[in-house]
Design a protein around this motif. Sequence first.
Motif, short mmCIF file in Angstrom:
data_model
loop_
_atom_site.label_atom_id
_atom_site.label_comp_id
_atom_site.label_asym_id
_atom_site.label_seq_id
_atom_site.Cartn_x
_atom_site.Cartn_y
_atom_site.Cartn_z
N LEU A 1 0.81 -1.20 0.00
CA LEU A 1 0.00 0.00 0.00
C LEU A 1 0.85 1.26 0.00
O LEU A 1 0.41 2.32 -0.41
CB LEU A 1 -0.92 0.01 1.22
CG LEU A 1 -1.83 -1.20 1.35
CD1 LEU A 1 -2.65 -1.12 2.62
CD2 LEU A 1 -2.74 -1.31 0.15
N MET B 1 -10.02 -1.89 4.23
CA MET B 1 -8.66 -1.35 4.19
C MET B 1 -8.57 -0.06 4.99
O MET B 1 -7.60 0.15 5.73
CB MET B 1 -8.21 -1.14 2.74
CG MET B 1 -7.94 -2.44 2.03
SD MET B 1 -7.24 -2.37 0.35
CE MET B 1 -7.45 -0.75 -0.22
N HIS B 2 -9.56 0.81 4.86
CA HIS B 2 -9.56 2.07 5.62
C HIS B 2 -9.58 1.80 7.12
O HIS B 2 -8.84 2.43 7.88
CB HIS B 2 -10.76 2.93 5.21
CG HIS B 2 -10.91 4.17 6.00
ND1 HIS B 2 -10.02 5.22 5.92
CD2 HIS B 2 -11.83 4.52 6.91
CE1 HIS B 2 -10.40 6.18 6.75
NE2 HIS B 2 -11.50 5.78 7.36
N THR C 1 -17.09 -3.62 2.37
CA THR C 1 -16.45 -3.39 1.08
C THR C 1 -14.93 -3.43 1.27
O THR C 1 -14.43 -3.18 2.37
CB THR C 1 -16.84 -2.03 0.48
OG1 THR C 1 -16.28 -0.98 1.29
CG2 THR C 1 -18.35 -1.88 0.39
N PRO C 2 -14.21 -3.74 0.20
CA PRO C 2 -12.74 -3.71 0.32
C PRO C 2 -12.23 -2.35 0.82
O PRO C 2 -11.32 -2.29 1.65
CB PRO C 2 -12.25 -4.00 -1.10
CG PRO C 2 -13.36 -4.81 -1.70
CD PRO C 2 -14.62 -4.23 -1.12
N TYR C 3 -12.82 -1.26 0.33
CA TYR C 3 -12.38 0.07 0.76
C TYR C 3 -12.58 0.24 2.27
O TYR C 3 -11.67 0.70 2.97
CB TYR C 3 -13.14 1.17 0.00
CG TYR C 3 -12.81 2.53 0.55
CD1 TYR C 3 -11.63 3.18 0.20
CD2 TYR C 3 -13.66 3.15 1.46
CE1 TYR C 3 -11.30 4.41 0.73
CE2 TYR C 3 -13.34 4.38 2.01
CZ TYR C 3 -12.16 5.02 1.63
OH TYR C 3 -11.84 6.23 2.18
N GLU C 4 -13.76 -0.11 2.77
CA GLU C 4 -14.01 0.02 4.22
C GLU C 4 -13.04 -0.82 5.04
O GLU C 4 -12.50 -0.35 6.04
CB GLU C 4 -15.44 -0.43 4.56
CG GLU C 4 -16.52 0.53 4.21
CD GLU C 4 -17.88 -0.03 4.58
OE1 GLU C 4 -18.66 0.73 5.17
OE2 GLU C 4 -18.17 -1.21 4.27
N ASP D 1 -6.29 0.45 8.33
CA ASP D 1 -5.33 1.55 8.41
C ASP D 1 -5.55 2.37 9.67
O ASP D 1 -4.60 2.75 10.36
CB ASP D 1 -5.48 2.42 7.16
CG ASP D 1 -4.31 3.34 6.95
OD1 ASP D 1 -3.16 2.85 6.92
OD2 ASP D 1 -4.53 4.56 6.79
#
Length: 101
Positions: A10, A72-73, A67-70, A76
């Motif tokens: 990332l 990963m966020h 979701t993948p975005y949620e 992080d």
Amino acid sequence: MLAFKPIGILGGDEFLILLTEVQDIDGVRHVADAVFDALLASHPVGGQAITITASLGISRYPDSGTTPYELMHHADTAMYCSKRRGRNNYQFFSGDMLHGL
């Protein structure tokens, strides 16, 4: 023994591990501990032994996002919480972490 591989980088020193065969939170902890064991071992570099520290943020589907975005966020976010708590540890994402940003 669980096998795991980074599946994406990332940033310069951030990577993503996707676990698909872990059944419960203890399995996730087992993998996190194995990552630390691998990193904290002494590594020879240029004739010197070095150790690597890490801060891990963990998110779990569907508790931490769908979701993948949620996911990963939120991982992080948990990683930065881990860094604030002294580094070289891991934190599971919690909604409370969003209030501390």
